[in-house]
Design a protein around this motif. Sequence first.
Motif, PDB file in Angstrom:
ATOM      1  N   ARG A  13       0.845  -1.208   0.000  1.00  0.00           N
ATOM      2  CA  ARG A  13       0.000   0.000   0.000  1.00  0.00           C
ATOM      3  C   ARG A  13       0.875   1.252   0.000  1.00  0.00           C
ATOM      4  N   CYS A  14       1.971   1.218   0.750  1.00  0.00           N
ATOM      5  CA  CYS A  14       2.899   2.347   0.787  1.00  0.00           C
ATOM      6  C   CYS A  14       3.512   2.587  -0.587  1.00  0.00           C
ATOM      7  N   LEU A  15       3.920   1.521  -1.252  1.00  0.00           N
ATOM      8  CA  LEU A  15       4.517   1.662  -2.577  1.00  0.00           C
ATOM      9  C   LEU A  15       3.530   2.286  -3.565  1.00  0.00           C
ATOM     10  N   GLN A  16       2.281   1.905  -3.484  1.00  0.00           N
ATOM     11  CA  GLN A  16       1.295   2.475  -4.394  1.00  0.00           C
ATOM     12  C   GLN A  16       1.103   3.969  -4.142  1.00  0.00           C
ATOM     13  N   ARG A  17       1.227   4.384  -2.894  1.00  0.00           N
ATOM     14  CA  ARG A  17       1.052   5.806  -2.580  1.00  0.00           C
ATOM     15  C   ARG A  17       2.153   6.664  -3.191  1.00  0.00           C
ATOM     16  N   ILE A  18       3.373   6.142  -3.309  1.00  0.00           N
ATOM     17  CA  ILE A  18       4.498   6.954  -3.756  1.00  0.00           C
ATOM     18  C   ILE A  18       4.940   6.639  -5.182  1.00  0.00           C
ATOM     19  N   GLN A  19       4.195   5.812  -5.899  1.00  0.00           N
ATOM     20  CA  GLN A  19       4.675   5.297  -7.183  1.00  0.00           C
ATOM     21  C   GLN A  19       4.811   6.361  -8.275  1.00  0.00           C
ATOM     22  N   ALA A  20       4.247   7.542  -8.071  1.00  0.00           N
ATOM     23  CA  ALA A  20       4.346   8.594  -9.090  1.00  0.00           C
ATOM     24  C   ALA A  20       5.666   9.353  -9.032  1.00  0.00           C
ATOM     25  N   ALA A  21       6.472   9.142  -8.005  1.00  0.00           N
ATOM     26  CA  ALA A  21       7.758   9.838  -7.916  1.00  0.00           C
ATOM     27  C   ALA A  21       8.677   9.388  -9.047  1.00  0.00           C
ATOM     28  N   PRO A  22       9.552  10.271  -9.541  1.00  0.00           N
ATOM     29  CA  PRO A  22      10.457   9.900 -10.631  1.00  0.00           C
ATOM     30  C   PRO A  22      11.366   8.722 -10.286  1.00  0.00           C
ATOM     31  N   GLN A  23      11.744   8.617  -9.033  1.00  0.00           N
ATOM     32  CA  GLN A  23      12.569   7.504  -8.572  1.00  0.00           C
ATOM     33  C   GLN A  23      11.950   6.936  -7.299  1.00  0.00           C
ATOM     34  N   VAL A  24      11.679   5.623  -7.306  1.00  0.00           N
ATOM     35  CA  VAL A  24      11.089   4.960  -6.145  1.00  0.00           C
ATOM     36  C   VAL A  24      11.989   3.795  -5.752  1.00  0.00           C
ATOM     37  N   LEU A  25      12.397   3.782  -4.493  1.00  0.00           N
ATOM     38  CA  LEU A  25      13.213   2.717  -3.935  1.00  0.00           C
ATOM     39  C   LEU A  25      12.499   2.117  -2.730  1.00  0.00           C
ATOM     40  N   THR A  26      13.003   0.973  -2.280  1.00  0.00           N
ATOM     41  CA  THR A  26      12.561   0.453  -0.992  1.00  0.00           C
ATOM     42  C   THR A  26      13.783   0.324  -0.099  1.00  0.00           C
ATOM     43  N   ALA A  27      13.560   0.418   1.203  1.00  0.00           N
ATOM     44  CA  ALA A  27      14.658   0.332   2.166  1.00  0.00           C
ATOM     45  C   ALA A  27      14.237  -0.478   3.374  1.00  0.00           C
ATOM     46  N   ALA A  28      15.213  -1.080   4.000  1.00  0.00           N
ATOM     47  CA  ALA A  28      15.047  -1.787   5.261  1.00  0.00           C
ATOM     48  C   ALA A  28      16.355  -1.651   6.019  1.00  0.00           C
ATOM     49  N   LEU A  29      16.380  -2.068   7.249  1.00  0.00           N
ATOM     50  CA  LEU A  29      17.629  -2.008   8.002  1.00  0.00           C
ATOM     51  C   LEU A  29      18.706  -2.846   7.333  1.00  0.00           C
ATOM     52  N   VAL A  30      18.319  -3.987   6.782  1.00  0.00           N
ATOM     53  CA  VAL A  30      19.308  -4.877   6.169  1.00  0.00           C
ATOM     54  C   VAL A  30      19.959  -4.266   4.926  1.00  0.00           C
ATOM     55  N   THR A  31      19.308  -3.279   4.314  1.00  0.00           N
ATOM     56  CA  THR A  31      19.847  -2.648   3.096  1.00  0.00           C
ATOM     57  C   THR A  31      20.244  -1.190   3.318  1.00  0.00           C
ATOM     58  N   ARG A  32      20.338  -0.766   4.549  1.00  0.00           N
ATOM     59  CA  ARG A  32      20.553   0.653   4.866  1.00  0.00           C
ATOM     60  C   ARG A  32      21.746   1.240   4.123  1.00  0.00           C
ATOM     61  N   GLN A  33      22.927   0.580   4.211  1.00  0.00           N
ATOM     62  CA  GLN A  33      24.134   1.129   3.601  1.00  0.00           C
ATOM     63  C   GLN A  33      24.013   1.190   2.083  1.00  0.00           C
ATOM     64  N   ALA A  34      23.406   0.177   1.476  1.00  0.00           N
ATOM     65  CA  ALA A  34      23.236   0.169   0.025  1.00  0.00           C
ATOM     66  C   ALA A  34      22.342   1.319  -0.432  1.00  0.00           C
ATOM     67  N   VAL A  35      21.297   1.597   0.313  1.00  0.00           N
ATOM     68  CA  VAL A  35      20.402   2.703  -0.024  1.00  0.00           C
ATOM     69  C   VAL A  35      21.125   4.036   0.110  1.00  0.00           C
ATOM     70  N   VAL A  36      21.883   4.187   1.173  1.00  0.00           N
ATOM     71  CA  VAL A  36      22.645   5.430   1.372  1.00  0.00           C
ATOM     72  C   VAL A  36      23.634   5.634   0.219  1.00  0.00           C
ATOM     73  N   LYS A  37      24.313   4.589  -0.194  1.00  0.00           N
ATOM     74  CA  LYS A  37      25.257   4.698  -1.310  1.00  0.00           C
ATOM     75  C   LYS A  37      24.542   5.140  -2.585  1.00  0.00           C
ATOM     76  N   ALA A  38      23.353   4.588  -2.832  1.00  0.00           N
ATOM     77  CA  ALA A  38      22.588   4.977  -4.018  1.00  0.00           C
ATOM     78  C   ALA A  38      22.221   6.460  -3.971  1.00  0.00           C
ATOM     79  N   LEU A  39      21.887   6.960  -2.793  1.00  0.00           N
ATOM     80  CA  LEU A  39      21.538   8.380  -2.664  1.00  0.00           C
ATOM     81  C   LEU A  39      22.767   9.264  -2.859  1.00  0.00           C
ATOM     82  N   ILE A  40      23.907   8.824  -2.367  1.00  0.00           N
ATOM     83  CA  ILE A  40      25.127   9.614  -2.502  1.00  0.00           C
ATOM     84  C   ILE A  40      25.625   9.609  -3.948  1.00  0.00           C
TER      85      ILE A  40
END
Length: 244
Positions: free
Chosen positions: A107-134
């Motif tokens: 449901r959360c993904l559907q709410r934000i799906q119109a953004a130009p870039q949509v990612l998902t994050a969890a604690l297990v992927t925290r560093q990978a997500v941060v690297k993608a943002l940087i």
Amino acid sequence: MKLFVYHTPEETPDDTVPDCAIAIDVLRATTTMAAAFAAGAEAIEVFSDIDALIDASNRWPAEKRLRAGERGGQRVDGCDLGNSPLDHAPDRTAGRRLFMSTTNGTRCLQRIQAAPQVLTAALVTRQAVVKALIDRPPATVWLVGSGWEGSYSLEDTVCAGAILHQLLTDTTGSLKELAGNDAAVAALSLYVDWQDRLLELMQAATHGQRLLRLDNHADLEYCAQLDTLDIVPRQQQPGVLVKA
């Protein structure tokens, strides 16, 4: 880069979209998505409605699909899997498309799906997500917790705080420069207080207690880990995620 934290999808503004929106459902959808990609899933299609999931998956070869449906923390009848990261291993998931519907995360993904870039994050992927943002810094980022049926969830907010904390560690930005709203500052404070006791936080959280009553101790232990998967699930098209 400005990061805005929203505790639930319902809190997000309805008159604008960010450059990047990140869905967070630590217990357990976004953790499970990362685990599925780590096990070799070809893609993940998300649905808010189980009937729509069944219809779409019926158009996919049976040997190339997995149906994952969860409501109230338990597997939905007619689906192969529920919503556990421990469901996924290469011998089950590799090369298959996951058709997924959960109580909160999809449901959360559907709410934000119109953004130009949509990612998902969890604690297990925290560093990978941060690297993608940087690597490719967006001007505005929404960190959106899935919550539980519209209410606040501690585990999603602490994950947002963990992302902000790592960004502050890995860049020269200050909290004043990075935090876009008060909720971002609060999320960071929550993470700083609990960073060495994340499993304990999960066990104290309302949804964590719900999962414990369903004997999902191992899921909480998995979801409370930090930086164990070098994976960033990314929306390829609305409703379809691929491994970045």
